[in-house]
Every structure is written in C-alpha cells, then in structure tokens.
Scaffold this motif. Structure first.
Motif, PDB file in Angstrom:
ATOM      1  N   GLU A   5       9.921   6.218  -5.922  1.00  0.00           N
ATOM      2  CA  GLU A   5       9.441   5.680  -7.200  1.00  0.00           C
ATOM      3  C   GLU A   5       9.604   4.165  -7.243  1.00  0.00           C
ATOM      4  OE1 GLU A   5       7.632   7.251  -9.537  1.00  0.00           O
ATOM      5  OE2 GLU A   5       7.743   8.884  -8.079  1.00  0.00           O
ATOM      6  N   ALA A   6      10.757   3.688  -6.833  1.00  0.00           N
ATOM      7  CA  ALA A   6      10.992   2.237  -6.828  1.00  0.00           C
ATOM      8  C   ALA A   6      10.064   1.545  -5.837  1.00  0.00           C
ATOM      9  CB  ALA A   6      12.450   1.941  -6.495  1.00  0.00           C
ATOM     10  N   ALA A   7       9.859   2.145  -4.676  1.00  0.00           N
ATOM     11  CA  ALA A   7       8.981   1.560  -3.661  1.00  0.00           C
ATOM     12  C   ALA A   7       7.537   1.541  -4.139  1.00  0.00           C
ATOM     13  CB  ALA A   7       9.104   2.332  -2.346  1.00  0.00           C
ATOM     14  N   THR A   8       7.104   2.590  -4.826  1.00  0.00           N
ATOM     15  CA  THR A   8       5.745   2.624  -5.363  1.00  0.00           C
ATOM     16  C   THR A   8       5.524   1.437  -6.289  1.00  0.00           C
ATOM     17  OG1 THR A   8       5.585   5.031  -5.197  1.00  0.00           O
ATOM     18  CG2 THR A   8       4.095   3.951  -6.737  1.00  0.00           C
ATOM     19  N   ALA A   9       6.435   1.224  -7.213  1.00  0.00           N
ATOM     20  CA  ALA A   9       6.307   0.108  -8.159  1.00  0.00           C
ATOM     21  C   ALA A   9       6.362  -1.237  -7.439  1.00  0.00           C
ATOM     22  CB  ALA A   9       7.402   0.194  -9.220  1.00  0.00           C
TER      23      ALA A   9
END
Length: 192
Positions: A16-20
């Motif tokens: 999730e953090a990498a997607t953002a």
C-alpha cells in the motif's frame, strides 16, 4: 512483551505504501525510506521481501493489474458496460493509471521487468476481442490488439490528463457524465 510478527500484514502495508509512493513519484523518484516509514516497516525487510526498488515497483504494478483484471474482465460483446466499469474502476483507483504511465516514462521503449508475463496477460484480453470479431459481434476492420489498445487509451486518458479534461470538457458531474457518454459512443463506433 514484543508483538507477534505478521509477515503477510507487513507485506500488505509495504504494498500500500509503495503504491502511493510510486504513483506520486515514479520509480526513480520513489524513496524506499519513505515507503518503510509509511508502512511502519524496516527498510531492510523491503529489500528482503521484494529485492530492489524496481522489482518492488514491478510487483506492485502486476498486483494492481491482476486486481483490475479480476474486478473488470474484458467484455468485447458488451463494450458499453465494459467501458463504464473500466471508467468507474479508474476513477476509484487512479493510482493504477499513474503507475502504468510512470512505467512508460521511465522505461520508454526499453524492455521492462516481467514484460513477457504482461504480454501474456494482455494476450488473453486480445483473445476476447478476437473471438468477438470471429463471431461477428464486433467489426473485424481493426486488428484485435490495436482495438484493445485504442479502447484502453480512450478510457484512461481523462485519468491521465485530468487538467485537460477540466479545461476541455468541464468538471461538473454533468460534464463528466457527458464525457462518459461520448467515450461510450466513440467506443461503439470503433467496434461497430
């Protein structure tokens, strides 16, 4: 007492953090330390789980594309419905289009990681259009791969260029509904 480690929960937070991070900054501009901080994970864990930053980007994008394929399967026989569902998906998940465009900007014409897997993914979608053409449901004037490419471009452009959408077509609910109807009409003309 120390908490119990949950590798799958940690991987999910990293994803999730990498997607953002990748959606906002691309591959080159993304920072693993920011991903780690947002995911509340150790930076070394990211490398242990995913290898390098480019591999993490690739895995994030592939996961998002797989999610799209599951939620919005290609339907060449009901193009209006598919267009609506695809536009709704992109409106709800604009990060996917951003990830795809960052990939294009950063790799350009060079081969990108897992390109063969991606080609197989899209070959299945092209086969749906080829079958609809074979059955005479849609026109066979445009080769199925070209047709899918054009339809994806038509649907995704307003997400890629929201500022141009606002300038050219407006930004009210009514404006967006009119644009959606126009995209459906264009798609129908392309396939009929």
């Amino acid at each position: 007492m120390a908490g119990v480690r949950d590798p799958e929960a940690t991987k999910a937070r990293i994803f999730e953090a990498a997607t953002a991070e990748f959606a906002a900054h691309g591959i080159a501009g993304a920072r693993v330390d920011r991903i780690a901080r947002e995911a509340k994970a150790n930076k070394q864990l990211i490398y242990a789980y995913f290898g390098n930053k480019a591999e993490l980007f690739s895995q994030v994008l592939e996961a998002r594309l797989t999610q799209l394929a599951a939620e919005v399967p290609v339907d060449a026989e009901e193009v209006d419905t598919w267009i609506d569902r695809l536009m709704d998906y992109h409106a709800a998940h604009p990060e996917l289009i951003r990830l795809i465009y960052w990939e294009g900007l950063e790799y350009g014409t060079d081969t990108f990681p897992h390109e063969d897997e991606r080609k197989r993914h899209y070959d299945r979608k092209v086969a749906v259009f080829a079958e609809a053409q074979r059955k005479g449901v849609i026109s066979s004037e445009i080769p199925p791969a070209d047709l899918l490419f054009m339809l994806i471009a038509l649907v995704s452009w307003s997400t890629v260029q929201p500022q141009m959408r606002r300038v050219l077509t407006g930004d009210t609910d009514e404006d967006r509904a009119r644009l959606r109807a126009s995209v459906r009409a264009a798609a129908r003309r392309i396939v009929s």
